[in-house]
Motif scaffolding. Structure first.
Motif, PDB file in Angstrom:
ATOM      1  N   ALA A   1       4.393   1.392  12.283  1.00 49.34           N
ATOM      2  CA  ALA A   1       5.013   2.159  11.200  1.00 49.34           C
ATOM      3  C   ALA A   1       4.935   3.672  11.437  1.00 49.34           C
ATOM      4  N   GLY A   2       4.343   4.090  12.551  1.00 50.22           N
ATOM      5  CA  GLY A   2       4.290   5.514  12.868  1.00 50.22           C
ATOM      6  C   GLY A   2       3.153   6.270  12.201  1.00 50.22           C
ATOM      7  N   PHE A   3       2.143   5.550  11.685  1.00 55.35           N
ATOM      8  CA  PHE A   3       0.989   6.238  11.087  1.00 55.35           C
ATOM      9  C   PHE A   3      -0.149   6.429  12.099  1.00 55.35           C
ATOM     10  N   LEU A   4      -0.011   5.774  13.231  1.00 54.39           N
ATOM     11  CA  LEU A   4      -0.957   5.971  14.330  1.00 54.39           C
ATOM     12  C   LEU A   4      -0.146   6.039  15.609  1.00 54.39           C
ATOM     13  N   GLY A   5      -0.655   6.768  16.589  1.00 56.73           N
ATOM     14  CA  GLY A   5       0.047   6.863  17.858  1.00 56.73           C
ATOM     15  C   GLY A   5       0.214   8.314  18.271  1.00 56.73           C
ATOM     16  N   ASP A   6       1.206   8.563  19.126  1.00 52.52           N
ATOM     17  CA  ASP A   6       1.412   9.926  19.645  1.00 52.52           C
ATOM     18  C   ASP A   6       2.323  10.730  18.735  1.00 52.52           C
ATOM     19  N   LYS A   7       2.080  12.048  18.696  1.00 54.32           N
ATOM     20  CA  LYS A   7       2.931  13.002  17.973  1.00 54.32           C
ATOM     21  C   LYS A   7       3.336  12.484  16.603  1.00 54.32           C
ATOM     22  N   LEU A   8       2.348  12.356  15.754  1.00 54.56           N
ATOM     23  CA  LEU A   8       2.582  11.767  14.431  1.00 54.56           C
ATOM     24  C   LEU A   8       3.419  12.688  13.545  1.00 54.56           C
ATOM     25  N   PHE A   9       4.362  12.110  12.869  1.00 52.15           N
ATOM     26  CA  PHE A   9       5.245  12.814  11.915  1.00 52.15           C
ATOM     27  C   PHE A   9       5.913  14.031  12.568  1.00 52.15           C
TER      28      PHE A   9
ATOM     29  N   SER B   1     -10.664  -9.050  13.436  1.00 55.24           N
ATOM     30  CA  SER B   1      -9.310  -9.458  13.828  1.00 55.24           C
ATOM     31  C   SER B   1      -8.295  -8.975  12.811  1.00 55.24           C
ATOM     32  N   SER B   2      -8.651  -9.070  11.530  1.00 60.72           N
ATOM     33  CA  SER B   2      -7.668  -8.661  10.533  1.00 60.72           C
ATOM     34  C   SER B   2      -7.456  -7.145  10.578  1.00 60.72           C
ATOM     35  N   LEU B   3      -8.513  -6.372  10.813  1.00 57.02           N
ATOM     36  CA  LEU B   3      -8.321  -4.918  10.938  1.00 57.02           C
ATOM     37  C   LEU B   3      -7.480  -4.577  12.173  1.00 57.02           C
ATOM     38  N   ASP B   4      -7.673  -5.332  13.255  1.00 55.43           N
ATOM     39  CA  ASP B   4      -6.844  -5.106  14.453  1.00 55.43           C
ATOM     40  C   ASP B   4      -5.359  -5.261  14.114  1.00 55.43           C
ATOM     41  N   GLU B   5      -5.068  -6.263  13.286  1.00 54.59           N
ATOM     42  CA  GLU B   5      -3.664  -6.472  12.882  1.00 54.59           C
ATOM     43  C   GLU B   5      -3.170  -5.305  12.035  1.00 54.59           C
ATOM     44  N   LYS B   6      -4.016  -4.835  11.123  1.00 51.52           N
ATOM     45  CA  LYS B   6      -3.619  -3.715  10.245  1.00 51.52           C
ATOM     46  C   LYS B   6      -3.368  -2.454  11.072  1.00 51.52           C
ATOM     47  N   ILE B   7      -4.239  -2.256  12.058  1.00 48.43           N
ATOM     48  CA  ILE B   7      -4.093  -1.068  12.910  1.00 48.43           C
ATOM     49  C   ILE B   7      -2.784  -1.155  13.708  1.00 48.43           C
ATOM     50  N   ALA B   8      -2.476  -2.356  14.193  1.00 44.24           N
ATOM     51  CA  ALA B   8      -1.218  -2.541  14.941  1.00 44.24           C
ATOM     52  C   ALA B   8      -0.017  -2.264  14.034  1.00 44.24           C
ATOM     53  N   GLU B   9      -0.111  -2.687  12.774  1.00 44.90           N
ATOM     54  CA  GLU B   9       0.984  -2.423  11.825  1.00 44.90           C
ATOM     55  C   GLU B   9       1.150  -0.928  11.587  1.00 44.90           C
ATOM     56  N   MET B  10       0.008  -0.233  11.502  1.00 45.59           N
ATOM     57  CA  MET B  10       0.081   1.217  11.300  1.00 45.59           C
ATOM     58  C   MET B  10       0.742   1.904  12.491  1.00 45.59           C
ATOM     59  N   GLU B  11       0.434   1.406  13.690  1.00 46.64           N
ATOM     60  CA  GLU B  11       1.063   1.994  14.883  1.00 46.64           C
ATOM     61  C   GLU B  11       2.566   1.788  14.840  1.00 46.64           C
TER      62      GLU B  11
ATOM     63  N   TYR C   1       0.838  -1.203   0.000  1.00 41.60           N
ATOM     64  CA  TYR C   1       0.000   0.000   0.000  1.00 41.60           C
ATOM     65  C   TYR C   1       0.872   1.252   0.000  1.00 41.60           C
ATOM     66  N   LYS C   2       1.928   1.233   0.807  1.00 43.15           N
ATOM     67  CA  LYS C   2       2.843   2.384   0.866  1.00 43.15           C
ATOM     68  C   LYS C   2       3.532   2.611  -0.471  1.00 43.15           C
ATOM     69  N   LYS C   3       3.953   1.533  -1.082  1.00 43.56           N
ATOM     70  CA  LYS C   3       4.644   1.619  -2.377  1.00 43.56           C
ATOM     71  C   LYS C   3       3.729   2.247  -3.437  1.00 43.56           C
ATOM     72  N   ASN C   4       2.432   2.097  -3.248  1.00 47.41           N
ATOM     73  CA  ASN C   4       1.483   2.658  -4.206  1.00 47.41           C
ATOM     74  C   ASN C   4       0.908   3.986  -3.713  1.00 47.41           C
TER      75      ASN C   4
END
Lengths: 168, 416
Positions: B142-150, B130-140, B20-23
């Motif tokens: 990778a720094g796309f979710l969480g505190d003080k983004l970017f 469950s699969s969305l939970d995994e995707k959300i964890a991956e986003m966290e 997804y990032k590559k695209n």
């Protein structure tokens, strides 16, 4: 053992999803947890949840009664929930249901004599292009089975019976 | 034309974060957070003309601009309750192209200043949860979710929440009640959720497909979006095609595509080469479009054009009914659905759906008289305009249009 003791890790994780003022939001995930083992929610589990969330038992029971995926009575270990709603019915779901029940020798709502499978009719499951279809609700959660035939379903039921037998 | 929403049809493994990032994935979110003010994001969405894809077609940017900035915190909720009979598009998006949906949700959160969002999934979407939970964890991770983004002061977390089987929870205030751990019964409006929503705080609720449109709009601009579809209904829409067609499924097409193109070019035509008798363009909540003239199939599927056929496009779940179907059977089906799903809060809907199902059952069983058909029509009309939420109104659509436009089918089913 109370729900909080039995599933302490899961309960903590569920509560962490909601702000303190929204603690009651944990109600539905906790009910799924309470239902996991036996396939239905006991009165004592409802009491546990009421206590955890500072609500009355009546409020918990009101939620249980409202939603179709919560059950208060024991049924087969797996519930086969066939969608017989309009779009599926236009693609043969009613005949599939009749044939399946005929094959199992039970009526809609009944459980096979070995206690493994209960067949139920449900409303739309958002899989209208893949009818006939159903979901199984069991200890492992909910799983979709699409583009089904009676033969494929009987095969699946046999494998569920083996799983049930092995876990005894 | 390549897909804008169902991009997994062309890009294998786009449900993997790296692909997804590559695209181009998350560039729009990062750009918004780092370089744009929240209201500038809302303005782009407003100018794009994007309308809500859940059924009501309300302008998305306008909804976002209604958020009450005097009351904090704010919440955003993605409506993934997809329960309208005939609708199965959000599920495909979340399975095939989940990150584009989650990025759109994240952009929406930034636009309205929300630091927490919930994805309310119907409980049957257990595996998807469950699969969305995994995707959300991956986003966290990778720094796309969480505190003080970017490196900014903006923080965001996304959580999934499973419903437990109740069509009514697709109605946004019932959804909020359910998310708060209560019975899913609609609230009296106003106040509307952008003023008083989740936990009494300002809340924006949009459908999954609506959010999934947002990253591409931010990346390509409002003008690009307006160049697709019609002036009144810009953009693409996922049409869920079901019923008696050869190739049912989801088809992503510009708004304004004709029924004929959807049913015959994409859907392979009607099963057994039968004739189209009726179309339900908004699932079980639809008025039945009477297809007594072949030219009706040339009507463009956009919000305004479908209205000229005395029906609504709604969530664009196109159920095709052929001439083997009798409408007394069909109406009996829809009425039973709504009776089962009525939440019981308001009397016209609770009692009305109950009595409609009793009468329609009697008609379908051949035990009724013509007077019962009139009685059914009468009950449905009495309900109209009196229910607390749209469910009650929807329950009357197929009944009234069915009897008025296909009276013969009912008369044939009853005793003289």
């Amino acid at each position: 053992m109370s729900l909080a003791q039995k599933y302490s890790k899961e309960v903590k994780q569920i509560l962490s999803k909601y702000p303190p003022e929204g603690k009651r939001s944990a109600m539905m995930p906790l009910l799924f947890l309470a239902q996991r083992e036996e396939g239905y929610i006991t009165k004592s589990a409802m009491q546990d949840i009421a206590q955890m969330l500072d609500v009355t038992e009546t409020e918990v029971a009101g939620v249980v009664g409202f939603y179709t995926l919560y059950h208060e009575e024991k049924a087969g270990k797996y519930r086969i929930q066939v969608c017989t709603d309009l779009p599926c019915a236009l693609r043969g779901a009613e005949k599939f249901m009749d044939d399946l029940c005929g094959n199992l020798g039970i009526k809609v709502g009944e459980t096979t004599s070995d206690g493994v499978v209960t067949v139920e009719a449900v409303t739309c499951l958002a899989a209208c292009d893949k009818a006939p279809m159903f979901q199984t609700q069991g200890p492992e959660g909910i799983k979709y089975h699409e583009n089904m035939t009676v033969d494929k379903t009987v095969e699946l039921i046999n494998s569920l019976k083996n799983v049930a037998e092995a876990s005894k | 034309m390549s897909h804008i929403l169902l991009r997994h049809r062309e890009i294998p493994d786009i449900n993997q974060l790296s692909v997804y990032k590559k695209n181009g994935g998350f560039a729009a979110f990062k750009n918004a957070v780092m370089k744009m003010k929240p209201n500038e994001v809302t303005d782009v969405v407003k100018n794009s003309g994007l309308r809500g894809r859940g059924g009501a077609g309300f302008p998305t940017g306008m909804k976002w601009s209604f958020i009450d900035n005097k009351n904090w915190p704010h919440y955003v909720v993605a409506n993934a309750d997809e329960s309208e009979p005939g609708t199965f598009k959000d599920r495909e998006i979340m399975e095939g192209n989940p990150f584009q949906f989650l990025e759109g949700l994240a952009i929406g959160c930034y636009a309205v200043g929300a630091n927490a969002a919930y994805v309310y999934l119907r409980g049957e979407f257990w595996e998807l949860g469950s699969s969305l939970d995994e995707k959300i964890a991956e986003m966290e991770e990778a720094g796309f979710l969480g505190d003080k983004l970017f490196g900014t002061e903006y923080s965001l977390r996304i959580y999934t929440h499973l419903g437990a089987g109740a069509y009514i929870c697709g109605e946004e205030t019932a959804l909020l009640e359910s998310l708060e751990g209560k019975r899913g019964q609609p609230r009296v409006r106003p106040p509307f959720p952008p003023a008083v929503g989740l936990y009494g705080k300002p809340t924006i609720i949009n459908n999954v497909e609506t959010f999934t449109n947002v990253p591409m709009i931010m990346a390509n601009g409002a003008e690009w979006h307006k160049s697709i579809g019609t002036t009144d209904s810009p953009g693409v829409k996922i049409f869920s095609l079901s019923g008696r067609v050869r190739k049912p499924g989801n088809y992503e097409l510009p708004l304004g595509t004709t029924f004929r193109e959807l049913i015959y070019t994409h859907g392979g035509g009607v099963q057994d080469s039968r004739k189209v008798k009726a179309i339900m363009p908004a699932g079980a909540s639809s008025s039945l479009i009477l297809v007594d003239d072949d030219k009706i199939l040339d009507t463009p599927m956009d919000y305004a054009s479908v209205r000229t056929l005395k029906a609504d496009l709604g969530s664009a779940s196109i159920i095709v009914v052929d001439d083997t179907v009798s409408m007394d059977w069909l109406v009996n089906k829809t009425v039973h659905f709504f009776k089962h799903e009525s939440c019981g809060k308001c009397t016209p809907c609770r009692e009305g759906t109950y009595w409609m199902s009793r009468i329609s059952e009697r008609i379908h069983d051949g035990a009724a008289t013509r007077a019962d058909v009139d009685l059914l029509l009468n009950v449905a009309k009495q309900m109209q305009g009196k229910c607390l939420c749209a469910l009650g109104e929807f329950s009357t659509m197929a009944v009234v249009s069915g009897i008025e436009r296909f009276r013969k089918d009912f008369d044939n089913a009853v005793k003289a």
